[in-house]
Design an enzyme around this catalytic site. Sequence first.
Site, PDB file in Angstrom:
ATOM      1  N   GLY A 149      -1.310  -0.954   4.594  1.00 36.39           N
ATOM      2  CA  GLY A 149      -2.606  -1.628   4.457  1.00 36.39           C
ATOM      3  C   GLY A 149      -2.824  -2.272   3.093  1.00 36.39           C
ATOM      4  O   GLY A 149      -3.906  -2.767   2.809  1.00 36.39           O
ATOM      5  N   LYS A 162      -5.418 -15.463  11.197  1.00 37.03           N
ATOM      6  CA  LYS A 162      -6.773 -15.410  11.756  1.00 37.03           C
ATOM      7  C   LYS A 162      -7.225 -13.955  11.695  1.00 37.03           C
ATOM      8  O   LYS A 162      -6.474 -13.043  12.050  1.00 37.03           O
ATOM      9  CB  LYS A 162      -6.714 -15.901  13.209  1.00 37.03           C
ATOM     10  CG  LYS A 162      -7.983 -15.718  13.979  1.00 37.03           C
ATOM     11  CD  LYS A 162      -8.758 -17.020  13.997  1.00 37.03           C
ATOM     12  CE  LYS A 162     -10.188 -16.797  14.437  1.00 37.03           C
ATOM     13  NZ  LYS A 162     -11.154 -17.557  13.619  1.00 37.03           N
ATOM     14  N   ASN A 178       7.911  -1.931  13.141  1.00 35.89           N
ATOM     15  CA  ASN A 178       8.407  -0.822  12.311  1.00 35.89           C
ATOM     16  C   ASN A 178       9.764  -0.396  12.852  1.00 35.89           C
ATOM     17  O   ASN A 178       9.895  -0.040  14.016  1.00 35.89           O
ATOM     18  CB  ASN A 178       7.445   0.369  12.346  1.00 35.89           C
ATOM     19  CG  ASN A 178       6.164   0.086  11.583  1.00 35.89           C
ATOM     20  OD1 ASN A 178       5.099   0.534  11.945  1.00 35.89           O
ATOM     21  ND2 ASN A 178       6.252  -0.683  10.510  1.00 35.89           N
ATOM     22  N   ARG A 209      11.658   2.199  12.515  1.00 32.63           N
ATOM     23  CA  ARG A 209      11.891   3.628  12.213  1.00 32.63           C
ATOM     24  C   ARG A 209      11.077   4.481  13.178  1.00 32.63           C
ATOM     25  O   ARG A 209      10.279   3.945  13.943  1.00 32.63           O
ATOM     26  CB  ARG A 209      11.412   3.918  10.788  1.00 32.63           C
ATOM     27  CG  ARG A 209       9.962   3.488  10.623  1.00 32.63           C
ATOM     28  CD  ARG A 209       9.329   3.935   9.333  1.00 32.63           C
ATOM     29  NE  ARG A 209       8.095   3.226   9.068  1.00 32.63           N
ATOM     30  CZ  ARG A 209       6.914   3.524   9.575  1.00 32.63           C
ATOM     31  NH1 ARG A 209       6.785   4.533  10.429  1.00 32.63           N
ATOM     32  NH2 ARG A 209       5.840   2.825   9.276  1.00 32.63           N
ATOM     33  N   VAL A 216       4.937   8.141  12.683  1.00 34.76           N
ATOM     34  CA  VAL A 216       4.164   9.385  12.627  1.00 34.76           C
ATOM     35  C   VAL A 216       3.664   9.760  14.026  1.00 34.76           C
ATOM     36  O   VAL A 216       3.713  10.920  14.432  1.00 34.76           O
ATOM     37  CB  VAL A 216       2.963   9.216  11.661  1.00 34.76           C
ATOM     38  CG1 VAL A 216       2.114  10.484  11.635  1.00 34.76           C
ATOM     39  CG2 VAL A 216       3.421   8.845  10.266  1.00 34.76           C
TER      40      VAL A 216
HETATM   41  P1  ADP Z   1       0.521  -2.649   7.168  1.00 33.33           P
HETATM   42  O1  ADP Z   1       1.984  -2.904   7.309  1.00 33.33           O
HETATM   43  O2  ADP Z   1       0.039  -2.766   5.762  1.00 33.33           O
HETATM   44  O3  ADP Z   1       0.079  -1.400   7.859  1.00 33.33           O
HETATM   45  P2  ADP Z   1      -0.305  -4.324   9.451  1.00 33.33           P
HETATM   46  O4  ADP Z   1       0.059  -5.754   9.570  1.00 33.33           O
HETATM   47  O5  ADP Z   1       0.430  -3.352  10.316  1.00 33.33           O
HETATM   48  O6  ADP Z   1      -0.192  -3.886   7.903  1.00 33.33           O
HETATM   49  O7  ADP Z   1      -1.845  -4.150   9.705  1.00 33.33           O
HETATM   50  C1  ADP Z   1      -2.484  -2.906   9.537  1.00 33.33           C
HETATM   51  C2  ADP Z   1      -3.872  -2.970  10.140  1.00 33.33           C
HETATM   52  O8  ADP Z   1      -4.643  -4.014   9.510  1.00 33.33           O
HETATM   53  C3  ADP Z   1      -3.921  -3.295  11.616  1.00 33.33           C
HETATM   54  O9  ADP Z   1      -3.722  -2.167  12.437  1.00 33.33           O
HETATM   55  C4  ADP Z   1      -5.324  -3.841  11.725  1.00 33.33           C
HETATM   56  O10 ADP Z   1      -6.266  -2.796  11.702  1.00 33.33           O
HETATM   57  C5  ADP Z   1      -5.493  -4.637  10.451  1.00 33.33           C
HETATM   58  N1  ADP Z   1      -5.098  -6.061  10.650  1.00 33.33           N
HETATM   59  C6  ADP Z   1      -3.871  -6.589  10.443  1.00 33.33           C
HETATM   60  N2  ADP Z   1      -3.852  -7.915  10.755  1.00 33.33           N
HETATM   61  C7  ADP Z   1      -5.096  -8.230  11.172  1.00 33.33           C
HETATM   62  C8  ADP Z   1      -5.751  -9.435  11.653  1.00 33.33           C
HETATM   63  N3  ADP Z   1      -5.091 -10.582  11.748  1.00 33.33           N
HETATM   64  N4  ADP Z   1      -7.058  -9.358  12.001  1.00 33.33           N
HETATM   65  C9  ADP Z   1      -7.751  -8.193  11.887  1.00 33.33           C
HETATM   66  N5  ADP Z   1      -7.211  -7.045  11.455  1.00 33.33           N
HETATM   67  C10 ADP Z   1      -5.905  -7.042  11.095  1.00 33.33           C
END
Ligand code: ADP
Length: 449
Positions: free
Chosen positions: A165, A201, A289, A291, A294
């Site tokens: 995140g 978006k 991912n 891997r 969790v």
């Molecule tokens: P990380 O690798 O840092 O965990 P992710 O791309 O997997 O990042 O996104 C983590 C979370 O962030 C998602 O589960 C969602 O809650 C939020 N998120 C990511 N992209 C978007 C988006 N385009 N719009 C709204 N929320 C998003």
Amino acid sequence: MFDKILIANRGEIALRILRACKELGISTVAVHSTADADAMHVRLADESVCIGPPQSKDSYLNIPALLAACEITGADAVHPGYGFLSENARFAEILGEHNLHFIGPKAEHIRLMGDKIEAKKTAKRLGIPVVPGSDGAVTPDQDALAIAKEIGFPVLVKAAAGGGGRGMKVAHTEADLQLALTTAANEAKSAFGDASVYLEKYLQKPRHIEIQVLGDGRGGAIHLGERDCSLQRRHQKVWEEGPSPVLDAAARAKIGNTVAKAMQELKYIGVGTIEFLYEDGEFYFIEMNTRIQVEHPVTEMITGIDLVLEQIRIAAGGDLPMSQDQVVINGHSIECRVNAENPVSFRPSPGKIQQYHPPGGLGVRIDSAVYQGYVIPPYYDSLVGKLIVHGKSRVECLMRLRRALDEMVVDGIETTLPLFRALVREPAIIDGDYHIHWLEQYLAGQKTD
Ligand code: ADP
């Protein structure tokens, strides 16, 4: 099959891997920092090696120390678990250069998916739907505002090297964009050493739904259904369940088959998760991912497949455990990540566990490495354990979860158990009616919708 596996991790996942190795008759080597000398994975492994001081960079991330531990013990393979070196392509290559087997995908796939921009391009090429956004990284000489306007506000600035995140900033209006770009890039630079960012978006009320895949590296790949991880705090998953309360069998088969086909084309090997946001009946790829995750037990409970054991078997050249039409989703499962944190402020609460009573009974599973008298060190993540419950239906699963949460005792430290006890009684959760921002709104005492 491997003779001896070195587990390059700690905590519950080290124990989880150890259990799979024992069932397969493989010898195990635990590694640990000086802070983890009394850890459960060290006690239960056949051999253990201290690889350095408490700080992860000096121990669990210390590649020369891990290589030396392999050399000393004669291990022939390394399981990285999740976190630490699990998505480090260079680590996988270095192991290969030393004739050691990395239990995970090929380095090229780790690298490809580790760069979110490349991952998105690859997904698109393989026919997987992606979130509308910029075509690659946004460079300073480009007109970011024009790109953002084309996508439509609100937009999300994301780090190409992102994870956990971090390096993610929302721009609700044109006026927010410059600040979001600069802060996301700075955060990405300091967290990952790479300041590249891209635009996406920003979806308003999506769910986070991810598909578990298993590939044999020879063009065979199956999907094992989905996990709904929409209950998040600071983009971190808190509660995961499967199947998703909003998907039916036809929708599952459609997205699952799209993903499995893409993995067949990649000749992907091992376990992997393709993460999507899901809104108004549409899936949008966000990342993959490469891997074990969790929340993998949710899938294990509803498919009966031991993912870690299969991961090891496949890494040793084995076949997929079954064909797609043999995969049956059975009942419902929910996982709660119980952390050593204050349930209101979420301040970490490391320290000694004075009393520990894990719940039991039919359909209740605890994946944890703690015990009564164990001292949770302050150096690592704050996971006390995962409570995973299975039931014939979602209703039965919730009933069982309520009972198991009430039964569980972890005294001496603060935990997030009270939060879960409240959540499992919330009407929106009971109805399965929540999205990725629901928990933050609930915690802020706002009206949730
Ligand atoms: P990380 O690798 O840092 O965990 P992710 O791309 O997997 O990042 O996104 C983590 C979370 O962030 C998602 O589960 C969602 O809650 C939020 N998120 C990511 N992209 C978007 C988006 N385009 N719009 C709204 N929320 C998003």
